[in-house]
Design an enzyme around this catalytic site. Structure first.
Site, PDB file in Angstrom:
ATOM      1  N   ARG A 104     -21.807 -68.228  43.250  1.00 27.25           N
ATOM      2  CA  ARG A 104     -22.466 -68.039  41.950  1.00 27.25           C
ATOM      3  C   ARG A 104     -22.179 -66.654  41.386  1.00 27.25           C
ATOM      4  O   ARG A 104     -22.041 -66.476  40.173  1.00 27.25           O
ATOM      5  CB  ARG A 104     -23.973 -68.248  42.110  1.00 27.25           C
ATOM      6  CG  ARG A 104     -24.364 -69.712  42.354  1.00 27.25           C
ATOM      7  CD  ARG A 104     -25.721 -69.767  43.036  1.00 27.25           C
ATOM      8  NE  ARG A 104     -26.292 -71.113  43.092  1.00 27.25           N
ATOM      9  CZ  ARG A 104     -25.941 -72.038  43.989  1.00 27.25           C
ATOM     10  NH1 ARG A 104     -24.999 -71.778  44.884  1.00 27.25           N
ATOM     11  NH2 ARG A 104     -26.526 -73.229  43.981  1.00 27.25           N
ATOM     12  N   ASP A 129     -29.085 -77.518  55.109  1.00 26.91           N
ATOM     13  CA  ASP A 129     -27.867 -77.082  55.810  1.00 26.91           C
ATOM     14  C   ASP A 129     -28.139 -76.685  57.267  1.00 26.91           C
ATOM     15  O   ASP A 129     -27.197 -76.536  58.052  1.00 26.91           O
ATOM     16  CB  ASP A 129     -27.224 -75.895  55.079  1.00 26.91           C
ATOM     17  CG  ASP A 129     -26.615 -76.336  53.744  1.00 26.91           C
ATOM     18  OD1 ASP A 129     -26.405 -77.554  53.560  1.00 26.91           O
ATOM     19  OD2 ASP A 129     -26.361 -75.466  52.898  1.00 26.91           O
ATOM     20  N   LYS A 179     -23.213 -67.615  51.404  1.00 26.08           N
ATOM     21  CA  LYS A 179     -22.181 -68.453  50.782  1.00 26.08           C
ATOM     22  C   LYS A 179     -22.603 -68.928  49.382  1.00 26.08           C
ATOM     23  O   LYS A 179     -21.846 -68.794  48.422  1.00 26.08           O
ATOM     24  CB  LYS A 179     -21.897 -69.667  51.685  1.00 26.08           C
ATOM     25  CG  LYS A 179     -20.854 -70.636  51.118  1.00 26.08           C
ATOM     26  CD  LYS A 179     -20.178 -71.393  52.235  1.00 26.08           C
ATOM     27  CE  LYS A 179     -20.853 -72.698  52.593  1.00 26.08           C
ATOM     28  NZ  LYS A 179     -20.563 -73.780  51.644  1.00 26.08           N
ATOM     29  N   ARG A 190     -16.508 -87.222  48.301  1.00 26.49           N
ATOM     30  CA  ARG A 190     -17.935 -86.925  48.098  1.00 26.49           C
ATOM     31  C   ARG A 190     -18.377 -87.320  46.677  1.00 26.49           C
ATOM     32  O   ARG A 190     -17.606 -87.214  45.737  1.00 26.49           O
ATOM     33  CB  ARG A 190     -18.200 -85.442  48.376  1.00 26.49           C
ATOM     34  CG  ARG A 190     -17.964 -85.112  49.840  1.00 26.49           C
ATOM     35  CD  ARG A 190     -18.216 -83.672  50.138  1.00 26.49           C
ATOM     36  NE  ARG A 190     -19.607 -83.316  49.967  1.00 26.49           N
ATOM     37  CZ  ARG A 190     -20.061 -82.068  50.038  1.00 26.49           C
ATOM     38  NH1 ARG A 190     -19.231 -81.068  50.260  1.00 26.49           N
ATOM     39  NH2 ARG A 190     -21.345 -81.820  49.880  1.00 26.49           N
TER      40      ARG A 190
END
Ligand code: S3P
Length: 432
Positions: free
Chosen positions: A32, A319, A27, A127
């Site tokens: 990018r 993560d 991901k 956020r």
């Protein structure tokens, strides 16, 4: 199991997890890849792109900025417009649930001589954005947003940037990458110092595309690039997606799983080191290195003991902490996670979400401000839990279901599509 629906019941495994598993494309690299290919001049063909909602938001954002992008199943062809070829979008850009899209794009837009507004869903607009807004403002961009620019929608008027020195105390790869993209447009040098190295995919792609940048110890130095040229490359598979299947295999009887062609970038493989330290039987074979190291991971059934996860290790597995909490519940003894306050500002407050859910499934958990203690007893009873709208909480709960005594029903699982649309199909393939 059927196609991901709003609710999903995951029954306990009846046999081990066996076979060869190839996770979907990474991901972080997919985002990018599309961004840098858009800023390069000419065609880039990208293979093994992750066709998940988050990454599709990045494609749509670059299309809205005037880049022509064609997509196949996992192939993407980007007709890059060059560093100065982006066009003002006709309306605000919706980044959905994707913090990476919004924050990295903020860096690119800080370098454009036009105004753009970036927004997102209910989670993303809650956020923190000051972490990118402050340094980009210092570089010369004019950015406004709710609560002094801390929340999206963010309106960015870019152009006339100058390089700065920035200390990336949060070890945020999103902040580093935003400044690296902005640095392509800034006068002079943009220097980003990292006390602890965050994931370095942007650096690796900058190197691949021959951007004017260098690494000097803990500093990344970016200079304005005159021209980047399009090229063809492949995205390795996502270790964060693999982590769910690896934990399921380790904790189920008679398992033997080979994960193929996965990204083994050391800034992403902290979870493998922690699992090994806990006693997991894992073999890692690094293959030939391209711009990213890739290879295979073999894992077998094992008995794990609790451990401590803290300090410099945290950015290397940020993560994977939700699935490591499940792995810790299935281990014997306490696992203490500390220094992970960043988890509170992910797609949801993952410390709260995971602690509340594991408790509801019969696991002993002590929640702390910057982490938690999981009192592992190699036991997960089961029950019904919410996903908190967070893909990694939902997928961690699915693995908890496989390893549980009574099964786990997860509410609101559609969110898995943000990072892994085929998750439940892959789970079915390995667990039935
Ligand atoms: C990401 C960086 C990490 C990570 C996120 C993806 C990236 O966030 O948690 O899922 O692709 O750069 P931070 O950079 O905010 O730590």
């Amino acid at each position: 199991m059927s196609q991901a629906t709003t609710k999903q019941l995951i029954k306990p495994l009846e046999a081990g997890i066996r076979g060869v598993y190839i996770p979907p494309g990474d991901k972080s690299i997919s985002h990018r890849a599309v961004m840098i290919a858009s800023l390069a001049k000419g065609i880039s063909r990208i293979e093994n792109f992750l066709p998940a909602e988050d990454c599709i938001h990045t494609i749509e954002a670059m299309q809205a900025l005037g880049v022509s992008i064609r997509t196949g199943k996992t192939e993407v062809e980007v007709r890059g417009v060059g560093l100065n070829g982006l066009k003002p979008p006709k309306k605000e850009i919706d980044c959905g649930n994707s913090g990476t899209t919004l924050r990295l794009l903020a860096g690119i837009l800080a370098g454009q001589p036009f105004e753009t507004t970036l927004t997102g869903d209910a989670s993303l607009t809650r956020r923190p954005m000051k972490r990118v807004v402050d340094p980009l403002t210092e570089m010369g961009a004019t950015i406004s947003g709710a609560e002094h620019g801390n929340f999206a929608p963010l309106t960015i008027q870019g152009g006339n940037l100058r390089g700065i020195y920035f200390n990336n105390k949060l070890s945020s790869a999103q902040v580093k990458s935003a400044l690296m993209f902005a640095g392509l447009y800034a006068e002079g040098e943009t220097v980003i110092h990292e006390p602890v190295l965050s994931r370095d995919h942007t650096e690796r792609l900058f190197e691949l595309f021959k951007a004017d940048f260098e690494k000097d110890g803990n500093n990344v130095i970016v200079r304005p690039s005159k021209k980047l040229a399009g090229l063809d490359f492949r995205i390795p598979s996502d270790p964060s997606s693999a982590a769910f299947f690896i934990v399921a295999a380790i904790h189920s009887e008679d398992s033997f799983l080979t994960v193929k062609d996965v990204c083994l970038n050391p800034t992403r493989t902290g979870f493998l080191e922690v699992l090994k330290r806990m006693g997991a039987k894992i073999e890692v074979k690094v293959g030939e290195s391209d711009y990213e190291p890739t290879g295979d991971i073999k894992c077998f059934t094992g008995f794990l003991r609790g451990t401590a996860i803290s300090g410099k290790m945290i950015p290397r597995l940020i993560d994977e902490l939700p699935i490591l909490m499940v792995a810790s519940a299935m281990a014997s003894g306490d696992t203490v996670i500390s220094g992970a306050k960043e988890l509170r500002v992910k797609e949801t407050d993952r410390i709260h979400a995971m602690c509340a859910n594991l408790k509801a499934l019969g696991v002993g958990v002590t929640e702390r401000e910057d982490g938690c203690v999981i009192h592992g007893k190699a036991f997960i009873r089961g029950g019904t839990v919410p996903s908190f709208g967070d893909h990694r909480t939902a997928m961690s709960m699915a693995i908890a279901g496989l390893l549980s005594q009574e099964g786990v029903e997860i509410e609101d699982v559609d969110c898995v599509s943000t990072s892994y649309p085929g998750f439940f199909e892959d789970l079915t393939a390995f667990s039935s």
